[in-house]
Design an enzyme around this catalytic site. Structure first.
Site, PDB file in Angstrom:
ATOM      1  N   TYR A  50       0.837  -1.197   0.000  1.00  0.00           N
ATOM      2  CA  TYR A  50       0.000   0.000   0.000  1.00  0.00           C
ATOM      3  C   TYR A  50       0.872   1.247   0.000  1.00  0.00           C
ATOM      4  O   TYR A  50       1.852   1.310   0.728  1.00  0.00           O
ATOM      5  CB  TYR A  50      -0.905   0.035   1.241  1.00  0.00           C
ATOM      6  N   GLU A  52      -0.815   4.596  -0.150  1.00  0.00           N
ATOM      7  CA  GLU A  52      -1.806   5.682  -0.226  1.00  0.00           C
ATOM      8  C   GLU A  52      -1.141   7.027   0.043  1.00  0.00           C
ATOM      9  O   GLU A  52      -0.313   7.148   0.949  1.00  0.00           O
ATOM     10  CB  GLU A  52      -2.924   5.445   0.787  1.00  0.00           C
ATOM     11  N   ASP A 196      -9.666  14.358 -23.590  1.00  0.00           N
ATOM     12  CA  ASP A 196      -9.403  12.948 -23.294  1.00  0.00           C
ATOM     13  C   ASP A 196      -8.665  12.401 -24.515  1.00  0.00           C
ATOM     14  O   ASP A 196      -9.275  12.133 -25.556  1.00  0.00           O
ATOM     15  CB  ASP A 196     -10.738  12.227 -23.079  1.00  0.00           C
ATOM     16  N   THR A 222      -5.493   7.229 -21.265  1.00  0.00           N
ATOM     17  CA  THR A 222      -5.074   5.909 -20.804  1.00  0.00           C
ATOM     18  C   THR A 222      -3.612   5.758 -21.201  1.00  0.00           C
ATOM     19  O   THR A 222      -3.077   6.562 -21.976  1.00  0.00           O
ATOM     20  CB  THR A 222      -5.897   4.786 -21.449  1.00  0.00           C
ATOM     21  N   LYS A 225      -3.042   2.365 -24.949  1.00  0.00           N
ATOM     22  CA  LYS A 225      -3.477   2.291 -26.352  1.00  0.00           C
ATOM     23  C   LYS A 225      -2.271   2.611 -27.237  1.00  0.00           C
ATOM     24  O   LYS A 225      -1.322   1.830 -27.256  1.00  0.00           O
ATOM     25  CB  LYS A 225      -4.665   3.224 -26.564  1.00  0.00           C
ATOM     26  N   ARG A 231      -2.224  -1.208 -18.762  1.00  0.00           N
ATOM     27  CA  ARG A 231      -3.595  -0.731 -18.631  1.00  0.00           C
ATOM     28  C   ARG A 231      -3.672   0.280 -17.484  1.00  0.00           C
ATOM     29  O   ARG A 231      -3.363  -0.069 -16.340  1.00  0.00           O
ATOM     30  CB  ARG A 231      -4.414  -1.971 -18.263  1.00  0.00           C
TER      31      ARG A 231
HETATM   32  N1  DSN Z   1     -12.833   0.691 -24.650  1.00  0.00           N
HETATM   33  C1  DSN Z   1     -11.986   1.727 -25.202  1.00  0.00           C
HETATM   34  C2  DSN Z   1     -11.983   1.707 -26.668  1.00  0.00           C
HETATM   35  O1  DSN Z   1     -12.023   0.627 -27.212  1.00  0.00           O
HETATM   36  O2  DSN Z   1     -11.911   2.750 -27.303  1.00  0.00           O
HETATM   37  C3  DSN Z   1     -12.325   3.040 -24.670  1.00  0.00           C
HETATM   38  O3  DSN Z   1     -12.303   2.979 -23.293  1.00  0.00           O
END
Ligand code: DSN
Length: 413
Positions: A50, A52, A196, A222, A225, A231
């Protein structure tokens, strides 16, 4: 004891999944294949503790190494996106968005975004999501002719609703985002601008897509990607006051203990993305997407907005076959070893369960080393699979060809 000895069932499933990934072509635009270094950090002993709080201000003892790991992740994120503040603790993109909403608005405040059906994300005000339950969501539109952001609609909605925040950045939008234009409108109505950039983060960091800075007040993303990390989520800003609000909104506002093993893996991914090779990779993603788009167009498929500037494209299947749904297409593609997702097209008459489109992206196949010259082969597999959706033998034959082709492109090391 190792995994195989402790839990052979899970070990076997992981081995099968590794084989599946190796023997198929991954065209889901939001997925990628991380390096062994990222995997090693994500699977490390940092999961045990942990931590925090934030570096040098923790609620648990013995966080010295964790402070150094998180500080490295923060510094690298700032360098990568050329901004002043970073929060690396958000567990996911949706969590990052929730924290950004909490930092920028009070419950009940209005905001505008692109809706899910037009290419937005569920955390951008889909009616069942916290973003719409706790805030007042309204949507601007795409231009029906160009299928690109209609800035007249953004301005009109902004003037009509006086939102506290304007949200840009999308999940199924193939064109570049004009952050400066959004900021102009945000300033006209005194709204915060949130971007975003989950899908395009890797392209932005490599300079292949324009940066949301200095235009946006807060940027969420995120890390898994186009950025090719573990992730997780990330929140960025240049504003010290907002940075403090974001930190409070993540912890203790909406999360408890950070996933320190994942933060270590984010640090590794940021380090990789800072290397010159990543720029070449990001450029290749876009070249591959453009070549795949051209090859599909040549085969009679219609791409929304007429093509792509990024890593993804949205194929409107109706031009090729009125009866082919996105669901049919995605199932046929999977049977043939091509992994993609069904996706609504703008003003899709079919419900989300079926849709009239598929979304395709090139981040993962580019990681495996495919180049523009390979996109004809990939388009050919896609076309043949979709045109043979009701012919299991044909799909099985294509599956064999895809596996043989994929074997030429090893997973990253
Ligand atoms: N699930 C993602 C996507 O495929 O674009 C977005 O969170």
């Amino acid at each position: 004891m190792n995994l195989q000895q402790t839990d052979p069932q899970i070990a076997e499933l992981i081995a099968l999944e590794a084989k599946r990934q190796e023997s198929t072509l991954e065209l889901i635009a939001s997925e990628n294949h991380v390096s062994r270094a990222v995997l090693a950090a994500a699977g490390s002993c940092l999961t045990n503790k942990y931590a925090e709080g934030y570096p040098n201000a923790r609620y648990y003892q013995a966080c010295g190494y964790y402070d150094q790991v998180e500080t490295l992740a923060i510094e690298r994120a700032k360098q990568l996106f050329n901004c002043k503040f970073a929060n690396v603790q958000a567990h996911s993109g949706a969590n990052a968005n929730l924290a950004a909403f909490m930092a920028l608005m009070q419950p009940g405040d209005p905001f505008i975004s692109l809706n899910l059906a037009s290419g937005g994300h569920l955390s951008h005000g889909m009616k069942l999501n916290t973003s719409a339950i706790f805030y007042k969501a309204a949507h601007y539109e795409l231009d029906p002719k160009t299928e690109t952001i209609d800035f007249n609609s953004v301005r009109a909605k902004a003037k009509e609703l006086k939102p506290k925040m304007i949200l840009c950045g999308y999940s199924a939008y193939p064109r570049m985002i004009d952050f400066a234009k959004f900021r102009e409108i945000a300033d006209e109505v005194g709204a915060f601008l949130l971007a975003d950039i989950a899908h395009i983060a890797g392209l932005v960091s490599a300079g292949v897509h324009p940066s949301p800075f200095p235009h946006c007040h807060v940027v969420t993303t995120t890390t898994h990607k186009t950025l090719r990390g573990p992730r997780g989520g990330l929140i960025l800003t240049n504003d010290e006051h907002l940075a403090k609000a974001v930190n409070r909104s993540v912890f203790p506002g909406s999360q408890g203990g950070p996933l320190m093993h994942i933060i270590a893996a984010k640090a590794v991914a940021f380090h990789e993305a800072l290397q010159p090779a990543f720029k070449t990779y990001a450029q290749q993603i876009v070249k591959n997407a453009s070549a795949l788009a051209a090859a599909l167009t040549q085969r009679g498929y219609r791409l929304t907005s007429g093509g792509t500037d990024t890593h993804l494209m949205l194929v409107d299947l109706r031009a090729k076959s009125e009866s082919l749904t996105g669901a049919d297409a995605a199932n046929a593609l999977e049977a043939a070893g091509i992994i993609a997702n069904k996706n609504g097209v703008p003003n899709d008459p079919r419900p989300p369960k079926f849709t009239s489109g598929v979304r395709l992206g090139t981040p993962a196949i580019t990681t495996r080393g495919l180049k523009e010259s390979d996109m004809e082969t990939v388009a050919n597999f896609i076309d043949r699979a979709m045109m043979n959706k009701d012919n299991p033998d044909a799909l099985a034959a294509i599956r064999g060809e895809v596996a043989a082709f994929a074997a030429k492109f090893p997973m990253p090391h």
